[in-house]
Design a protein around this motif. Sequence first.
Motif, PDB file in Angstrom:
ATOM      1  N   ASP A 410       0.839  -1.192   0.000  1.00 54.38           N
ATOM      2  CA  ASP A 410       0.000   0.000   0.000  1.00 54.38           C
ATOM      3  C   ASP A 410       0.885   1.257   0.000  1.00 54.38           C
ATOM      4  O   ASP A 410       1.678   1.472   0.918  1.00 54.38           O
ATOM      5  CB  ASP A 410      -0.908  -0.020   1.236  1.00 54.38           C
ATOM      6  N   ARG A 411       0.736   2.080  -1.040  1.00 66.14           N
ATOM      7  CA  ARG A 411       1.513   3.327  -1.202  1.00 66.14           C
ATOM      8  C   ARG A 411       3.017   3.066  -1.067  1.00 66.14           C
ATOM      9  O   ARG A 411       3.760   3.887  -0.536  1.00 66.14           O
ATOM     10  CB  ARG A 411       1.056   4.373  -0.183  1.00 66.14           C
ATOM     11  N   ASN A 412       3.448   1.933  -1.561  1.00 65.07           N
ATOM     12  CA  ASN A 412       4.847   1.527  -1.446  1.00 65.07           C
ATOM     13  C   ASN A 412       5.406   1.317  -2.851  1.00 65.07           C
ATOM     14  O   ASN A 412       5.380   0.209  -3.389  1.00 65.07           O
ATOM     15  CB  ASN A 412       4.956   0.230  -0.632  1.00 65.07           C
ATOM     16  N   PRO A 413       5.945   2.356  -3.478  1.00 69.72           N
ATOM     17  CA  PRO A 413       6.420   2.212  -4.861  1.00 69.72           C
ATOM     18  C   PRO A 413       7.572   1.231  -5.014  1.00 69.72           C
ATOM     19  O   PRO A 413       7.783   0.694  -6.098  1.00 69.72           O
ATOM     20  CB  PRO A 413       6.847   3.641  -5.227  1.00 69.72           C
ATOM     21  N   GLU A 414       8.312   0.975  -3.951  1.00 69.01           N
ATOM     22  CA  GLU A 414       9.439   0.053  -4.073  1.00 69.01           C
ATOM     23  C   GLU A 414       8.972  -1.378  -4.304  1.00 69.01           C
ATOM     24  O   GLU A 414       9.748  -2.215  -4.749  1.00 69.01           O
ATOM     25  CB  GLU A 414      10.334   0.163  -2.842  1.00 69.01           C
ATOM     26  N   ASP A 444      -1.518 -15.064 -18.595  1.00 70.67           N
ATOM     27  CA  ASP A 444      -0.205 -15.363 -19.155  1.00 70.67           C
ATOM     28  C   ASP A 444       0.168 -16.772 -18.695  1.00 70.67           C
ATOM     29  O   ASP A 444      -0.678 -17.654 -18.659  1.00 70.67           O
ATOM     30  CB  ASP A 444       0.801 -14.304 -18.676  1.00 70.67           C
ATOM     31  N   SER A 445       1.379 -16.957 -18.281  1.00 71.47           N
ATOM     32  CA  SER A 445       1.829 -18.275 -17.826  1.00 71.47           C
ATOM     33  C   SER A 445       1.870 -18.336 -16.314  1.00 71.47           C
ATOM     34  O   SER A 445       2.587 -19.138 -15.741  1.00 71.47           O
ATOM     35  CB  SER A 445       3.233 -18.529 -18.353  1.00 71.47           C
ATOM     36  N   PHE A 446       1.146 -17.456 -15.647  1.00 67.74           N
ATOM     37  CA  PHE A 446       1.167 -17.442 -14.195  1.00 67.74           C
ATOM     38  C   PHE A 446       0.676 -18.776 -13.644  1.00 67.74           C
ATOM     39  O   PHE A 446      -0.100 -19.493 -14.281  1.00 67.74           O
ATOM     40  CB  PHE A 446       0.289 -16.312 -13.663  1.00 67.74           C
ATOM     41  N   ALA A 447       1.114 -19.092 -12.434  1.00 68.89           N
ATOM     42  CA  ALA A 447       0.684 -20.334 -11.806  1.00 68.89           C
ATOM     43  C   ALA A 447      -0.827 -20.359 -11.601  1.00 68.89           C
ATOM     44  O   ALA A 447      -1.430 -21.425 -11.522  1.00 68.89           O
ATOM     45  CB  ALA A 447       1.404 -20.519 -10.474  1.00 68.89           C
ATOM     46  N   ASP A 448      -1.432 -19.191 -11.505  1.00 71.19           N
ATOM     47  CA  ASP A 448      -2.881 -19.065 -11.441  1.00 71.19           C
ATOM     48  C   ASP A 448      -3.262 -17.803 -12.201  1.00 71.19           C
ATOM     49  O   ASP A 448      -2.617 -16.770 -12.065  1.00 71.19           O
ATOM     50  CB  ASP A 448      -3.358 -18.973  -9.987  1.00 71.19           C
ATOM     51  N   ARG A 449      -4.298 -17.876 -13.007  1.00 70.05           N
ATOM     52  CA  ARG A 449      -4.621 -16.739 -13.867  1.00 70.05           C
ATOM     53  C   ARG A 449      -5.038 -15.509 -13.081  1.00 70.05           C
ATOM     54  O   ARG A 449      -4.988 -14.395 -13.589  1.00 70.05           O
ATOM     55  CB  ARG A 449      -5.719 -17.116 -14.870  1.00 70.05           C
ATOM     56  N   TYR A 450      -5.459 -15.695 -11.804  1.00 68.12           N
ATOM     57  CA  TYR A 450      -5.835 -14.542 -10.990  1.00 68.12           C
ATOM     58  C   TYR A 450      -4.652 -13.593 -10.790  1.00 68.12           C
ATOM     59  O   TYR A 450      -4.832 -12.406 -10.547  1.00 68.12           O
ATOM     60  CB  TYR A 450      -6.352 -15.024  -9.636  1.00 68.12           C
ATOM     61  N   MET A 451      -3.447 -14.110 -10.897  1.00 68.01           N
ATOM     62  CA  MET A 451      -2.272 -13.270 -10.739  1.00 68.01           C
ATOM     63  C   MET A 451      -2.158 -12.244 -11.858  1.00 68.01           C
ATOM     64  O   MET A 451      -1.416 -11.266 -11.721  1.00 68.01           O
ATOM     65  CB  MET A 451      -1.011 -14.139 -10.695  1.00 68.01           C
ATOM     66  N   GLY A 452      -2.873 -12.447 -12.957  1.00 69.90           N
ATOM     67  CA  GLY A 452      -2.860 -11.481 -14.048  1.00 69.90           C
ATOM     68  C   GLY A 452      -3.872 -10.369 -13.899  1.00 69.90           C
ATOM     69  O   GLY A 452      -4.127  -9.615 -14.836  1.00 69.90           O
ATOM     70  N   LYS A 453      -4.452 -10.234 -12.719  1.00 70.53           N
ATOM     71  CA  LYS A 453      -5.430  -9.180 -12.481  1.00 70.53           C
ATOM     72  C   LYS A 453      -4.721  -7.849 -12.251  1.00 70.53           C
ATOM     73  O   LYS A 453      -3.784  -7.751 -11.466  1.00 70.53           O
ATOM     74  CB  LYS A 453      -6.289  -9.523 -11.266  1.00 70.53           C
ATOM     75  N   ASP A 454      -5.174  -6.799 -12.934  1.00 73.30           N
ATOM     76  CA  ASP A 454      -4.592  -5.460 -12.766  1.00 73.30           C
ATOM     77  C   ASP A 454      -5.721  -4.442 -12.865  1.00 73.30           C
ATOM     78  O   ASP A 454      -5.883  -3.778 -13.877  1.00 73.30           O
ATOM     79  CB  ASP A 454      -3.523  -5.192 -13.825  1.00 73.30           C
ATOM     80  N   GLN A 455      -6.501  -4.360 -11.802  1.00 77.03           N
ATOM     81  CA  GLN A 455      -7.637  -3.440 -11.800  1.00 77.03           C
ATOM     82  C   GLN A 455      -7.572  -2.507 -10.599  1.00 77.03           C
ATOM     83  O   GLN A 455      -8.580  -2.202  -9.985  1.00 77.03           O
ATOM     84  CB  GLN A 455      -8.949  -4.226 -11.794  1.00 77.03           C
ATOM     85  N   TYR A 456      -6.370  -2.079 -10.275  1.00 75.16           N
ATOM     86  CA  TYR A 456      -6.189  -1.160  -9.159  1.00 75.16           C
ATOM     87  C   TYR A 456      -5.477   0.090  -9.664  1.00 75.16           C
ATOM     88  O   TYR A 456      -4.333   0.360  -9.294  1.00 75.16           O
ATOM     89  CB  TYR A 456      -5.391  -1.824  -8.035  1.00 75.16           C
ATOM     90  N   PRO A 457      -6.116   0.854 -10.547  1.00 77.89           N
ATOM     91  CA  PRO A 457      -5.434   2.023 -11.122  1.00 77.89           C
ATOM     92  C   PRO A 457      -5.119   3.063 -10.058  1.00 77.89           C
ATOM     93  O   PRO A 457      -5.870   3.269  -9.105  1.00 77.89           O
ATOM     94  CB  PRO A 457      -6.461   2.556 -12.132  1.00 77.89           C
ATOM     95  N   GLY A 458      -3.953   3.721 -10.229  1.00 81.34           N
ATOM     96  CA  GLY A 458      -3.555   4.768  -9.297  1.00 81.34           C
ATOM     97  C   GLY A 458      -3.039   4.248  -7.976  1.00 81.34           C
ATOM     98  O   GLY A 458      -2.851   5.013  -7.037  1.00 81.34           O
ATOM     99  N   THR A 459      -2.823   2.941  -7.850  1.00 82.11           N
ATOM    100  CA  THR A 459      -2.303   2.355  -6.619  1.00 82.11           C
ATOM    101  C   THR A 459      -1.061   1.532  -6.946  1.00 82.11           C
ATOM    102  O   THR A 459      -0.694   1.365  -8.115  1.00 82.11           O
ATOM    103  CB  THR A 459      -3.341   1.438  -5.938  1.00 82.11           C
ATOM    104  N   GLU A 460      -0.436   1.006  -5.920  1.00 87.20           N
ATOM    105  CA  GLU A 460       0.724   0.137  -6.096  1.00 87.20           C
ATOM    106  C   GLU A 460       0.322  -1.336  -6.121  1.00 87.20           C
ATOM    107  O   GLU A 460       1.184  -2.209  -6.132  1.00 87.20           O
ATOM    108  CB  GLU A 460       1.731   0.359  -4.946  1.00 87.20           C
ATOM    109  N   HIS A 461      -0.973  -1.623  -6.135  1.00 87.98           N
ATOM    110  CA  HIS A 461      -1.434  -2.992  -5.915  1.00 87.98           C
ATOM    111  C   HIS A 461      -1.517  -3.801  -7.205  1.00 87.98           C
ATOM    112  O   HIS A 461      -1.960  -3.322  -8.244  1.00 87.98           O
ATOM    113  CB  HIS A 461      -2.808  -2.984  -5.253  1.00 87.98           C
ATOM    114  N   THR A 462      -1.089  -5.044  -7.122  1.00 94.48           N
ATOM    115  CA  THR A 462      -1.397  -6.108  -8.074  1.00 94.48           C
ATOM    116  C   THR A 462      -1.683  -7.352  -7.233  1.00 94.48           C
ATOM    117  O   THR A 462      -1.714  -7.273  -6.008  1.00 94.48           O
ATOM    118  CB  THR A 462      -0.214  -6.404  -9.020  1.00 94.48           C
TER     119      THR A 462
END
Length: 521
Positions: A410-414, A444-462
Amino acid sequence: MCRALSEGGRRCPCTNGDRRRAYQRMRYAARKAAQTDATDTTTPPEAQHTGEAAAPTALTARRQDTARAAAEALAAIRAAPNPNNPDLHAAYTAALIDHGAVLRDLATGHIDAELHRHGLDDAAITAEAAAFSQRFRQAEDDLTAERAGIAQRFPRTPGEPANPDRDHALADARQRYFRARADIAAEAKKRTAEINDRRAEIMRTAYYRELSQERSFGNAEFTPSNHAKMTRSDRAMFATTTALYPDEMVTRSAALGDMLAKRSKARAHYNTAAAQRTRRQQVEVLDLNYALNHGTFRRAGNYFVDSPEQMASGTGTFTDNFARPYTTVPRTPDNERRIAALLERHNADSKSPARMEFATALTADGQPEHVIYVRGPHTRARTDTSTVSAEVTYSDARSMTHELAHRMEDRNPEIGIATKEFLRRRTTGLPKQRYYKKEFVTEDSFADRYMGKDQYPGTEHTELFSCGMEALAHGRFGGLRGHVHLDLSTPDLRPIANRADPEHLALILGLLATANRPDTH
């Protein structure tokens, strides 16, 4: 940011081409160096005591180089005048993966040796699964044989009436079969839990054995604001889970402000600003202004206040103060007499009587004033939004690990820079797929397709760091090593191979070794 599980995906493009060949060359060099060391050196004393092989010299030397490169990339990110420089992001992510790959490979030999020593490697587990499957089949064969024997003892002829002895024997045979099957399933379920827990422990121990040489874990305090309301076991689980993250990362997350940790049967989540609702019980007070003017009390439409006593004394909440002009009158002999008469008629046909009470309030000039109010018989519950707070909900240790990872990023760009860049590189040009309602993933080739979720715009979250921590600490998703998944308690046992993702595993190890580390260079 929630945890969800699903299978699927295609082969990882990162295992092709230059990256794969470079990785294979590095592994080949490490094996050759290990062979050379085996002929030229002796095993260190500490390895002799533990039974562990000496770490390959090539990996040990490379570790110093990749650690230095990761520290330099981190320093460049911190000092960058343009925080959105894509070249810096790519270089930082690559440095983390390179360093994490070395830590991963150093741990791999120990993990494989321990799994083999304890009979927990995939080959041994597949054999154990086959043994349980054979026991299930044997129970079925025994039932078939018993039925055949019963048919021979009690032959049935056309038109013959029901034979109680035959029916009783068949029922006994079925009961023995179901008991045997239940016993095998219970034993298999217990063994499955033992296997999963032990494998996860072996992997976790090996990874943190390497990570603990990089930085400190388990010495930072992070106390949820509802710590006193948590059960003792949940408090212990929170402390254990927090220790999975580097001290500096934990300290930074604790400094973000209050956070609640709540056990929940619903879907686990992390919310940066969850509305906290307070449920309070309000008490009815009757409208004296109406009663004195109309000669009767209202049956409905009276006021509900948080505290009748504080309302009458003028020290209550906004709701109390709003009701006070209508529900209190000065305490005079005439008012007291009239209200008593009205109450007598009002309570005559009421199962729950209202009652007259008295209080002392202060006037505007600070003088005491005696007032009358009438407490009604009814109460009602009211739910208010009292405040907002960060909130983690969980159902077990794995979901807590997942959601605390969201807190750490959370709010951690590193963390966010690396996970966003990793996700961008792995999914660019690939189509989005619906995961659930309004949730979409890029598979993609992730171990689980949920790892390909990117619906947190403006945040550091995946979902990469959180799911990766589940794999690292609890063996989830095959530990990202491709470990087989099976349930020994099911009769039709077919081990399911999880998809390995060594690059994702390297990313997680690189983040734990580098992100939020103090500048020591």
